[in-house]
Design a protein around this motif. Structure first.
Motif, PDB file in Angstrom:
ATOM      1  N   PHE A  17       0.581  -1.064   0.280  1.00 33.28           N
ATOM      2  CA  PHE A  17      -0.229  -0.216   0.230  1.00 33.28           C
ATOM      3  C   PHE A  17       0.921   1.473  -0.341  1.00 33.28           C
ATOM      4  N   GLY A  18       2.054   0.874  -0.312  1.00 36.86           N
ATOM      5  CA  GLY A  18       2.691   2.346  -0.295  1.00 36.86           C
ATOM      6  C   GLY A  18       2.151   3.727  -1.354  1.00 36.86           C
ATOM      7  N   LEU A  19       2.468   3.383  -2.627  1.00 35.32           N
ATOM      8  CA  LEU A  19       1.314   4.182  -3.725  1.00 35.32           C
ATOM      9  C   LEU A  19       0.126   4.588  -2.720  1.00 35.32           C
ATOM     10  N   TYR A  20      -0.561   4.084  -1.629  1.00 34.11           N
ATOM     11  CA  TYR A  20      -1.683   4.569  -1.309  1.00 34.11           C
ATOM     12  C   TYR A  20      -1.147   5.506   0.009  1.00 34.11           C
ATOM     13  N   PHE A  21      -0.580   4.951   1.001  1.00 33.47           N
ATOM     14  CA  PHE A  21      -0.456   5.882   2.428  1.00 33.47           C
ATOM     15  C   PHE A  21       0.822   5.901   1.669  1.00 33.47           C
ATOM     16  N   THR A  22       0.902   7.720   1.538  1.00 34.33           N
ATOM     17  CA  THR A  22       2.472   7.714   0.727  1.00 34.33           C
ATOM     18  C   THR A  22       3.069   8.393   1.994  1.00 34.33           C
ATOM     19  N   GLY A  23       2.749   8.700   2.623  1.00 30.93           N
ATOM     20  CA  GLY A  23       3.538   9.518   3.654  1.00 30.93           C
ATOM     21  C   GLY A  23       4.132  11.576   3.243  1.00 30.93           C
ATOM     22  N   LEU A  24       3.002  12.131   2.472  1.00 33.50           N
ATOM     23  CA  LEU A  24       3.486  12.990   1.870  1.00 33.50           C
ATOM     24  C   LEU A  24       2.791  13.472   2.060  1.00 33.50           C
ATOM     25  N   TYR A  25       1.922  13.679   2.674  1.00 37.73           N
ATOM     26  CA  TYR A  25       0.867  14.705   3.589  1.00 37.73           C
ATOM     27  C   TYR A  25       1.761  15.527   4.524  1.00 37.73           C
ATOM     28  N   ILE A  26       1.858  17.025   4.094  1.00 37.85           N
ATOM     29  CA  ILE A  26       2.941  17.846   5.402  1.00 37.85           C
ATOM     30  C   ILE A  26       1.573  18.702   5.908  1.00 37.85           C
ATOM     31  N   PRO A  27       1.906  18.558   6.763  1.00 34.83           N
ATOM     32  CA  PRO A  27       0.691  19.149   8.502  1.00 34.83           C
ATOM     33  C   PRO A  27       1.612  20.918   8.430  1.00 34.83           C
ATOM     34  N   PHE A  28      -0.387  21.020   8.815  1.00 32.91           N
ATOM     35  CA  PHE A  28       0.010  22.118   9.003  1.00 32.91           C
ATOM     36  C   PHE A  28       1.021  23.612   7.943  1.00 32.91           C
ATOM     37  N   GLN A  29       0.329  23.025   6.828  1.00 34.65           N
ATOM     38  CA  GLN A  29       0.966  24.308   5.550  1.00 34.65           C
ATOM     39  C   GLN A  29      -0.234  23.696   4.285  1.00 34.65           C
ATOM     40  N   SER A  30      -0.400  24.918   3.832  1.00 25.29           N
ATOM     41  CA  SER A  30      -1.965  25.301   2.746  1.00 25.29           C
ATOM     42  C   SER A  30      -1.326  23.979   1.175  1.00 25.29           C
ATOM     43  N   LYS A  31      -0.287  23.940   1.253  1.00 23.54           N
ATOM     44  CA  LYS A  31       0.653  22.753   0.265  1.00 23.54           C
ATOM     45  C   LYS A  31       1.119  22.236   0.604  1.00 23.54           C
ATOM     46  N   PRO A  32       2.100  21.395  -0.213  1.00 16.74           N
ATOM     47  CA  PRO A  32       2.871  19.762   0.283  1.00 16.74           C
ATOM     48  C   PRO A  32       4.419  21.230  -0.209  1.00 16.74           C
ATOM     49  N   ALA A  33       5.437  20.434   0.384  1.00 15.57           N
ATOM     50  CA  ALA A  33       6.782  21.544   0.320  1.00 15.57           C
ATOM     51  C   ALA A  33       7.186  20.814  -1.736  1.00 15.57           C
ATOM     52  N   GLU A  34       7.631  22.160  -1.894  1.00 11.02           N
ATOM     53  CA  GLU A  34       8.198  21.614  -3.665  1.00 11.02           C
ATOM     54  C   GLU A  34       8.979  20.330  -3.638  1.00 11.02           C
ATOM     55  N   ILE A  35      10.135  19.976  -2.919  1.00  5.30           N
ATOM     56  CA  ILE A  35      11.132  18.721  -3.406  1.00  5.30           C
ATOM     57  C   ILE A  35      10.570  18.101  -1.455  1.00  5.30           C
ATOM     58  N   VAL A  36      10.364  16.937  -1.840  1.00  6.76           N
ATOM     59  CA  VAL A  36      10.506  16.410  -0.843  1.00  6.76           C
ATOM     60  C   VAL A  36      12.153  14.989  -0.958  1.00  6.76           C
ATOM     61  N   SER A  37      13.003  14.317   0.399  1.00  8.78           N
ATOM     62  CA  SER A  37      14.056  13.535   0.093  1.00  8.78           C
ATOM     63  C   SER A  37      13.527  12.839   1.310  1.00  8.78           C
ATOM     64  N   ARG A  38      13.369  11.094   0.315  1.00  5.72           N
ATOM     65  CA  ARG A  38      13.165  10.427   1.613  1.00  5.72           C
ATOM     66  C   ARG A  38      14.005   9.093   1.668  1.00  5.72           C
ATOM     67  N   GLU A  39      13.893   8.059   2.016  1.00  4.16           N
ATOM     68  CA  GLU A  39      14.952   6.902   2.134  1.00  4.16           C
ATOM     69  C   GLU A  39      13.824   5.962   1.807  1.00  4.16           C
ATOM     70  N   VAL A  40      13.980   5.362   0.519  1.00  3.87           N
ATOM     71  CA  VAL A  40      12.418   4.003   1.238  1.00  3.87           C
ATOM     72  C   VAL A  40      13.627   2.370   0.625  1.00  3.87           C
ATOM     73  N   ASN A  41      13.139   1.857   1.281  1.00  8.54           N
ATOM     74  CA  ASN A  41      13.291  -0.030   1.149  1.00  8.54           C
ATOM     75  C   ASN A  41      12.803  -0.252   0.394  1.00  8.54           C
ATOM     76  N   LEU A  42      13.399  -1.104  -0.955  1.00 10.16           N
ATOM     77  CA  LEU A  42      13.066  -1.555  -1.739  1.00 10.16           C
ATOM     78  C   LEU A  42      12.937  -2.909  -1.128  1.00 10.16           C
ATOM     79  N   GLN A  43      11.279  -3.903  -0.723  1.00  9.39           N
ATOM     80  CA  GLN A  43      11.740  -5.401  -0.944  1.00  9.39           C
ATOM     81  C   GLN A  43      11.748  -5.931  -1.537  1.00  9.39           C
ATOM     82  N   ASP A  44      11.475  -5.577  -2.799  1.00  5.11           N
ATOM     83  CA  ASP A  44      11.593  -6.341  -3.892  1.00  5.11           C
ATOM     84  C   ASP A  44      12.463  -6.329  -4.957  1.00  5.11           C
ATOM     85  N   PHE A  45      13.804  -5.737  -4.397  1.00  3.82           N
ATOM     86  CA  PHE A  45      14.945  -6.176  -5.156  1.00  3.82           C
ATOM     87  C   PHE A  45      16.202  -5.895  -3.608  1.00  3.82           C
TER      88      PHE A  45
END
Length: 255
Positions: free
Chosen positions: A160-188
């Protein structure tokens, strides 16, 4: 001060699904083997899923996630198709606690998932046997028993990683323009990558473009997009390719 806080909370709530409304999604993972042996073998794993937002619970947002149907397809013979389908239904009913960023923080029905796994395991062991299967079932059991591992699995793109994205940015009217994050690729083989996500907004609808933050010798292709419309994910797509493997992850709202 209170007015600003109220407006911020109100703005944040706009980006969540309506309480009590069932949204139907298709989640599809398409895997293509690029090795010389079995080159071009393509397998498709599709899940029809109902997602229901039930409001607040323990300072989190409670989501019911119900998998109603699993469909496996292949352009070649698919060994143990029935077994793979049974294993998929271990996670057919989930109660998830989601934080303001849209990240899974709790599995409220973890014990029920474990009991379901134990029931399905008994059914499987009547028809299948072998060391490889035993190792697989032990691995699944350890994942379910450990909530941190279970959450990581549910957050993977094949779940469900494409649904529960973790990309909601609270307390802002719009998301930050650039976000960097670490992702563990279980299929790779659990390779950890740094994703760069560039977002844009139009009339409270967001588009997130996903790429790697740095060039990679391992991945020949890594590109994706997530689009929201009104207060829901509309589409999510991510394609990852190495010299041996291509995987396309898709999710789409269907009503």
């Amino acid at each position: 001060m209170e007015t600003n806080k109220h407006n911020t909370v109100k703005q944040l709530e706009l980006h969540w699904p309506k309480v009590g409304k069932i949204n139907n999604f298709h989640f599809i993972t398409e895997t293509t083997n690029l090795k010389k042996v079995n080159h071009g073998w393509q397998k498709t794993y599709e899940r029809k899923v109902e997602i229901l937002f039930l409001g607040r619970k323990e300072e989190l947002r409670l989501f019911q996630v119900i998998t109603t149907k699993i469909i496996l397809k292949s352009n070649k013979a698919l060994p143990n198709k029935s077994l793979l389908t049974k294993l998929g239904y271990i996670f057919d009913y989930l109660e998830l606690g989601i934080n303001d960023k849209g990240t899974i923080k709790k599995v409220f029905n973890q014990k029920e998932v474990l009991l379901r796994f134990q029931d399905i395991k008994k059914q499987i062991e009547k028809d299948y046997y072998g060391l490889e299967l035993e190792q697989l079932l032990n691995s699944i059991s350890k994942t379910i028993e450990n909530e941190e591992k279970l959450i990581a699995f549910l957050h993977s793109y094949k779940m469900f990683g494409l649904y529960f994205t973790g990309l909601y940015i609270p307390f802002q009217s719009k998301p930050a323009e650039i976000v960097s994050r670490e992702v563990n690729l279980q299929d790779f083989e659990h390779q950890v990558v740094e994703e760069k996500i560039i977002s844009s907004a139009e009339n409270d609808n967001f588009t997130f473009n996903i790429n790697l933050d740095n060039s990679s010798e391992t991945f020949e292709k890594y590109t994706g997009i997530i689009k929201t419309e009104l207060n829901r994910i509309q589409i999510g797509y991510l394609e990852i390719e190495t010299v041996d493997l291509n995987i396309k992850y898709n999710t789409s709202w269907v009503g």
